[in-house]
Design a protein around this motif. Structure first.
Motif, PDB file in Angstrom:
ATOM      1  N   LEU A 138       0.828  -1.212   0.000  1.00 16.95           N
ATOM      2  CA  LEU A 138       0.000   0.000   0.000  1.00 16.95           C
ATOM      3  C   LEU A 138       0.862   1.261   0.000  1.00 16.95           C
ATOM      4  CD1 LEU A 138      -2.788  -1.020   2.552  1.00 16.95           C
ATOM      5  CD2 LEU A 138      -3.044  -0.707   0.090  1.00 16.95           C
ATOM      6  N   GLU A 139       1.937   1.242   0.765  1.00 21.27           N
ATOM      7  CA  GLU A 139       2.794   2.415   0.847  1.00 21.27           C
ATOM      8  C   GLU A 139       3.564   2.652  -0.454  1.00 21.27           C
ATOM      9  OE1 GLU A 139       3.321   4.648   3.526  1.00 21.27           O
ATOM     10  OE2 GLU A 139       1.464   3.698   4.222  1.00 21.27           O
ATOM     11  N   ALA A 140       3.941   1.561  -1.136  1.00 18.99           N
ATOM     12  CA  ALA A 140       4.781   1.692  -2.327  1.00 18.99           C
ATOM     13  C   ALA A 140       3.983   1.952  -3.596  1.00 18.99           C
ATOM     14  CB  ALA A 140       5.622   0.417  -2.504  1.00 18.99           C
ATOM     15  N   ALA A 141       2.697   1.623  -3.595  1.00 17.49           N
ATOM     16  CA  ALA A 141       1.891   1.731  -4.816  1.00 17.49           C
ATOM     17  C   ALA A 141       1.801   3.182  -5.291  1.00 17.49           C
ATOM     18  CB  ALA A 141       0.489   1.174  -4.561  1.00 17.49           C
ATOM     19  N   VAL A 142       1.991   3.385  -6.605  1.00 15.28           N
ATOM     20  CA  VAL A 142       1.884   4.738  -7.160  1.00 15.28           C
ATOM     21  C   VAL A 142       0.435   5.080  -7.496  1.00 15.28           C
ATOM     22  CG1 VAL A 142       4.222   4.752  -8.077  1.00 15.28           C
ATOM     23  CG2 VAL A 142       2.371   3.853  -9.478  1.00 15.28           C
ATOM     24  N   ASP A 143      -0.403   4.064  -7.651  1.00 15.55           N
ATOM     25  CA  ASP A 143      -1.833   4.288  -7.851  1.00 15.55           C
ATOM     26  C   ASP A 143      -2.538   4.317  -6.497  1.00 15.55           C
ATOM     27  OD1 ASP A 143      -2.005   4.596 -10.595  1.00 15.55           O
ATOM     28  OD2 ASP A 143      -2.189   2.436 -10.962  1.00 15.55           O
ATOM     29  N   ALA A 144      -3.672   4.987  -6.480  1.00 15.42           N
ATOM     30  CA  ALA A 144      -4.451   5.071  -5.245  1.00 15.42           C
ATOM     31  C   ALA A 144      -5.103   3.724  -4.950  1.00 15.42           C
ATOM     32  CB  ALA A 144      -5.520   6.151  -5.382  1.00 15.42           C
ATOM     33  N   ILE A 145      -5.044   3.315  -3.700  1.00 16.33           N
ATOM     34  CA  ILE A 145      -5.704   2.081  -3.252  1.00 16.33           C
ATOM     35  C   ILE A 145      -6.551   2.421  -2.029  1.00 16.33           C
ATOM     36  CG2 ILE A 145      -5.408  -0.274  -2.396  1.00 16.33           C
ATOM     37  CD1 ILE A 145      -2.751  -0.395  -3.864  1.00 16.33           C
ATOM     38  N   ILE A 146      -7.827   2.067  -2.093  1.00 11.36           N
ATOM     39  CA  ILE A 146      -8.755   2.358  -1.003  1.00 11.36           C
ATOM     40  C   ILE A 146      -9.487   1.075  -0.635  1.00 11.36           C
ATOM     41  CG2 ILE A 146     -10.836   3.627  -0.328  1.00 11.36           C
ATOM     42  CD1 ILE A 146      -9.957   5.875  -2.180  1.00 11.36           C
ATOM     43  N   VAL A 147      -9.538   0.781   0.647  1.00 10.20           N
ATOM     44  CA  VAL A 147     -10.258  -0.384   1.166  1.00 10.20           C
ATOM     45  C   VAL A 147     -11.496   0.119   1.893  1.00 10.20           C
ATOM     46  CG1 VAL A 147     -10.137  -2.448   2.600  1.00 10.20           C
ATOM     47  CG2 VAL A 147      -8.065  -1.608   1.451  1.00 10.20           C
TER      48      VAL A 147
ATOM     49  N   ILE B 251     -13.957  -5.636 -13.642  1.00  9.60           N
ATOM     50  CA  ILE B 251     -14.064  -5.134 -15.012  1.00  9.60           C
ATOM     51  C   ILE B 251     -13.299  -3.819 -15.162  1.00  9.60           C
ATOM     52  CG2 ILE B 251     -15.633  -4.334 -16.826  1.00  9.60           C
ATOM     53  CD1 ILE B 251     -17.790  -6.116 -15.500  1.00  9.60           C
ATOM     54  N   GLY B 252     -13.591  -2.883 -14.299  1.00  9.97           N
ATOM     55  CA  GLY B 252     -12.967  -1.573 -14.352  1.00  9.97           C
ATOM     56  C   GLY B 252     -13.668  -0.662 -15.337  1.00  9.97           C
ATOM     57  N   ARG B 253     -13.638   0.622 -15.026  1.00  8.23           N
ATOM     58  CA  ARG B 253     -14.239   1.600 -15.933  1.00  8.23           C
ATOM     59  C   ARG B 253     -13.708   2.992 -15.620  1.00  8.23           C
ATOM     60  NH1 ARG B 253     -20.562   1.820 -14.376  1.00  8.23           N
ATOM     61  NH2 ARG B 253     -20.326  -0.357 -15.014  1.00  8.23           N
TER      62      ARG B 253
ATOM     63  N   HIS C  55      -9.557   6.089 -13.650  1.00 11.95           N
ATOM     64  CA  HIS C  55      -9.966   4.717 -13.965  1.00 11.95           C
ATOM     65  C   HIS C  55     -10.061   3.944 -12.655  1.00 11.95           C
ATOM     66  CE1 HIS C  55     -10.454   1.064 -16.358  1.00 11.95           C
ATOM     67  NE2 HIS C  55      -9.701   0.470 -15.449  1.00 11.95           N
ATOM     68  N   LEU C  56     -11.185   3.261 -12.469  1.00 12.24           N
ATOM     69  CA  LEU C  56     -11.446   2.535 -11.221  1.00 12.24           C
ATOM     70  C   LEU C  56     -11.628   1.056 -11.515  1.00 12.24           C
ATOM     71  CD1 LEU C  56     -12.309   2.270  -8.205  1.00 12.24           C
ATOM     72  CD2 LEU C  56     -14.647   2.820  -8.971  1.00 12.24           C
ATOM     73  N   SER C  57     -10.861   0.235 -10.802  1.00  9.51           N
ATOM     74  CA  SER C  57     -11.092  -1.217 -10.826  1.00  9.51           C
ATOM     75  C   SER C  57     -11.330  -1.661  -9.390  1.00  9.51           C
ATOM     76  CB  SER C  57      -9.898  -1.956 -11.435  1.00  9.51           C
ATOM     77  OG  SER C  57      -8.700  -1.628 -10.751  1.00  9.51           O
ATOM     78  N   VAL C  58     -12.292  -2.552  -9.196  1.00  9.88           N
ATOM     79  CA  VAL C  58     -12.731  -2.929  -7.848  1.00  9.88           C
ATOM     80  C   VAL C  58     -12.624  -4.437  -7.662  1.00  9.88           C
ATOM     81  CG1 VAL C  58     -14.655  -2.900  -6.193  1.00  9.88           C
ATOM     82  CG2 VAL C  58     -14.309  -0.969  -7.760  1.00  9.88           C
ATOM     83  N   GLY C  59     -12.087  -4.827  -6.518  1.00  4.54           N
ATOM     84  CA  GLY C  59     -12.057  -6.235  -6.129  1.00  4.54           C
ATOM     85  C   GLY C  59     -12.920  -6.453  -4.891  1.00  4.54           C
ATOM     86  N   HIS C  60     -13.439  -7.681  -4.737  1.00 12.41           N
ATOM     87  CA  HIS C  60     -14.343  -7.995  -3.616  1.00 12.41           C
ATOM     88  C   HIS C  60     -13.801  -9.222  -2.887  1.00 12.41           C
ATOM     89  CE1 HIS C  60     -18.475  -9.644  -2.205  1.00 12.41           C
ATOM     90  NE2 HIS C  60     -17.905  -8.926  -1.250  1.00 12.41           N
ATOM     91  N   SER C  61     -13.704  -9.146  -1.550  1.00 14.86           N
ATOM     92  CA  SER C  61     -13.227 -10.276  -0.768  1.00 14.86           C
ATOM     93  C   SER C  61     -13.915 -10.251   0.603  1.00 14.86           C
ATOM     94  CB  SER C  61     -11.704 -10.193  -0.605  1.00 14.86           C
ATOM     95  OG  SER C  61     -11.214 -11.344   0.030  1.00 14.86           O
TER      96      SER C  61
ATOM     97  N   ILE D  96      -8.780   0.215  -6.812  1.00 18.96           N
ATOM     98  CA  ILE D  96      -7.501   0.730  -7.327  1.00 18.96           C
ATOM     99  C   ILE D  96      -7.843   1.804  -8.348  1.00 18.96           C
ATOM    100  CG2 ILE D  96      -5.359   0.174  -8.540  1.00 18.96           C
ATOM    101  CD1 ILE D  96      -5.600  -2.660  -7.471  1.00 18.96           C
ATOM    102  N   LEU D  97      -7.311   3.010  -8.136  1.00 22.93           N
ATOM    103  CA  LEU D  97      -7.691   4.167  -8.945  1.00 22.93           C
ATOM    104  C   LEU D  97      -6.459   4.787  -9.599  1.00 22.93           C
ATOM    105  CD1 LEU D  97      -9.130   4.383  -5.826  1.00 22.93           C
ATOM    106  CD2 LEU D  97     -10.667   5.814  -7.166  1.00 22.93           C
ATOM    107  N   HIS D  98      -6.595   5.084 -10.870  1.00 24.55           N
ATOM    108  CA  HIS D  98      -5.507   5.702 -11.633  1.00 24.55           C
ATOM    109  C   HIS D  98      -5.986   7.038 -12.197  1.00 24.55           C
ATOM    110  CE1 HIS D  98      -1.899   5.971 -14.083  1.00 24.55           C
ATOM    111  NE2 HIS D  98      -2.653   6.251 -15.134  1.00 24.55           N
ATOM    112  N   ASP D  99      -5.245   8.103 -11.893  1.00 28.14           N
ATOM    113  CA  ASP D  99      -5.609   9.441 -12.361  1.00 28.14           C
ATOM    114  C   ASP D  99      -5.414   9.538 -13.881  1.00 28.14           C
ATOM    115  OD1 ASP D  99      -5.971  12.142 -12.828  1.00 28.14           O
ATOM    116  OD2 ASP D  99      -4.828  12.796 -11.084  1.00 28.14           O
ATOM    117  N   LEU D 100      -6.479   9.899 -14.601  1.00 26.47           N
ATOM    118  CA  LEU D 100      -6.434   9.997 -16.063  1.00 26.47           C
ATOM    119  C   LEU D 100      -6.303  11.432 -16.562  1.00 26.47           C
ATOM    120  CD1 LEU D 100      -9.246   7.467 -17.070  1.00 26.47           C
ATOM    121  CD2 LEU D 100      -6.791   7.047 -16.899  1.00 26.47           C
ATOM    122  N   THR D 101      -6.019  12.364 -15.660  1.00 26.10           N
ATOM    123  CA  THR D 101      -5.991  13.771 -16.057  1.00 26.10           C
ATOM    124  C   THR D 101      -5.005  14.013 -17.190  1.00 26.10           C
ATOM    125  OG1 THR D 101      -6.579  14.448 -13.813  1.00 26.10           O
ATOM    126  CG2 THR D 101      -5.613  16.123 -15.247  1.00 26.10           C
TER     127      THR D 101
END
Length: 516
Positions: free
Chosen positions: A15-24, A84-86, A101-107, A118-123
């Motif tokens: 989580l600390e090293a990821a360059v993309d945003a990760i939210i739980v 899927i992501g969108r 861009h948002l991709s979602v996992g469920h556990s 997991i979110l990636h800024d598309l600006t």
């Protein structure tokens, strides 16, 4: 350390090293954890996000539906975005909306469901796509504009030529003023097409090695009176600048256009900053400005602190005939001409503006580091003698447009020359091989067949070196591209032209023949 502690440490490191945003988040949409990249993306502290609803990160319209989407998935198991992501929109703390861009996992953790986003800024990507789309749209408009202008130049050539012939062939006192008015109107049409040609990157540029500081200093000295005493012109020119290849007259025109736009935007007063710097465009910059080759440039920036431009105005700023100043006479061609001139010079134009803060244009010209080279595209220098009628010399007219060819025959015969005609370069070349008793070839550049005007002129220069050639076209870009390809400078008469200009060119060329 047990396995649980080890897994927790690995998860924390990821989580600390990821360059993309990760939210739980939990099943109610409450944020359980947000990594540093997520906090940076949404401009919160991570501690501010934990325990809050995911809805705080969404525009209102999306937030109102989000809880229902989560409940529907938990109840039915239907996947609309999970796995899927969108592309969606995010909402920052400062209320600015941005693409991501948002991709979602469920556990599950124990018996409790959790969701990992997991979110990636598309600006940046969206900005690049928009810039590329805008450039492609302007290129398409430019191609269409250039084609229309070329055809319109042919029409104006016929109109102007026939009006002049009417005037010379005995129009009476009542008819002459009407012919004069019509000629003036046609000249205005010619001026309009020439400005459209600049936007279409088909103008007849005459670039020379230059120092932008000298050209801008001379122009700004004259501009102060025009923009008014309430506007302060501030210059910031770097001490060491690379040279550029630029048409000085067109650069002055571009600077005047930008300065007058700035004056209108500042109203009662303000500051106009003109700065010049060497810049290097690298790959990082390319991510923000598409369609710009990496390399060394000299940037001319013109900035004001006026009212700024709306997003719609910025998007359409360089389109011909688009203007926000229709109430006070804006034509919508000023910025289009600036754009076309800079692009035809091998450069790039940028625009940045904020409402109520001001606007800044950047004109990027490729730096020239090699020794001085002077190119003049278009007509070569020639002495302009007083127009005289011919003395029976033969001129071969090569023109595929029947109306223009007919007019050219009449005009040249009126000047005292004998005339032969061909409707394409191939036919003209065959005529010359069969019978070369011609003193000059007057040829259009853009023609069907295997030989265009430049190809024909190149063959003549090799096989009939004593035969003079005068080319004509409504497409000045053809002059540039073909002229460089043949590495030969031919005389060129730009359409539409006046009878006096035609007489001068023919006389100058045929005088050279006599002298030789």
């Amino acid at each position: 350390m047990n396995n649980s502690d080890e897994d927790s440490a690995v998860l924390h490191a990821i989580l600390e090293a990821a360059v993309d945003a990760i939210i739980v988040a939990d099943q109610k949409g409450r944020i359980l954890r947000a990594n540093p990249a997520a906090a940076k993306m949404f401009k919160y502290e991570a501690s501010e996000m934990v325990g809050q609803s995911l809805n705080m990160l969404m525009p209102e319209a999306v937030a109102d539906l989000h809880d229902g989407y989560m409940s529907h998935h938990i109840e039915t198991g239907e996947k609309r975005i999970i796995g899927i992501g969108r592309d969606v929109e995010g909402l920052r703390k400062d209320k600015s909306v941005f693409p991501l861009h948002l991709s979602v996992g469920h556990s599950k953790v124990g018996n409790k469901p959790i969701f990992i986003g997991i979110l990636h800024d598309l600006t940046r990507r969206k900005a690049t796509e928009d810039a590329l789309a805008r450039s492609q749209r302007l290129d398409a408009i430019g191609q269409m504009t250039g084609g229309i202008s070329h055809d319109f130049n042919n029409l104006l050539t016929v109109i102007i030529g026939n009006l002049e012939l009417l005037g010379m062939r005995g129009a009476n006192a009542r008819q002459l003023p009407l012919i004069t008015d019509a000629l003036e109107a046609a000249e205005l049409g010619s001026d309009l097409t020439s400005r459209l040609m600049i936007f279409a990157r088909k103008s007849n540029l005459q670039p020379q090695r230059a120092d932008l500081r000298e050209i801008c200093s001379d122009t700004l000295a004259l501009l102060q009176r025009t923009v008014g005493a309430t506007i302060d012109i501030i210059t910031d020119f770097a001490e060491h600048l690379d040279a550029v290849m630029v048409d000085a007259a067109q650069l002055q025109s571009a600077l005047v256009n930008l300065a007058l736009n700035a004056r209108d935007a500042m109203g009662t007063g303000g500051k106009l900053l003109v700065s010049i710097r060497n810049v290097t465009i690298d790959d990082a910059y390319m991510a923000q400005e598409a369609d710009m080759e990496p390399g060394d440039y000299v940037r001319l920036s013109v900035s004001d602190d006026g009212t700024g431009m709306s997003m719609e105005a910025q998007r359409r700023a360089f389109e011909p005939f688009y203007t926000t100043k229709s109430d006070n006479g804006g034509t919508g061609l000023g910025l289009a001409m600036v754009y076309g001139f800079v692009r035809q010079s091998g450069g790039h134009v940028t625009l940045y503006s904020e409402l109520d803060l001001g606007t800044s244009f950047g004109l990027y010209f490729p730096a020239v580091k090699q020794p001085d080279v002077h190119h003049t595209f278009g007509a070569s220098a020639y002495h302009k003698p007083k127009p005289k009628n011919g003395t029976g010399q033969t001129i071969l007219i090569v023109e595929d447009n029947p109306k223009v060819r007919k007019l050219s025959i009449e005009r040249i015969r009126d000047l005292g020359y004998m005339v032969r005609e061909a409707d394409c370069g191939d036919q003209a070349y065959e005529m010359l091989k069969t019978d070369a008793r011609v003193d000059l070839v007057f040829s259009d550049i853009v023609m069907p067949g295997t030989l265009n005007g430049f190809d024909l002129a190149a063959k003549i220069s090799v096989e009939f070196p004593k035969l003079k050639v005068l080319l004509t076209s409504g497409y000045a870009s053809d002059v540039i591209s073909a002229g460089l390809a043949h590495q030969t400078t031919f005389e060129i008469l730009q359409k539409p032209y006046r009878q006096s200009a035609l007489a001068q060119r023919l006389q100058a060329l045929l005088t050279d023949v006599s002298a030789a």
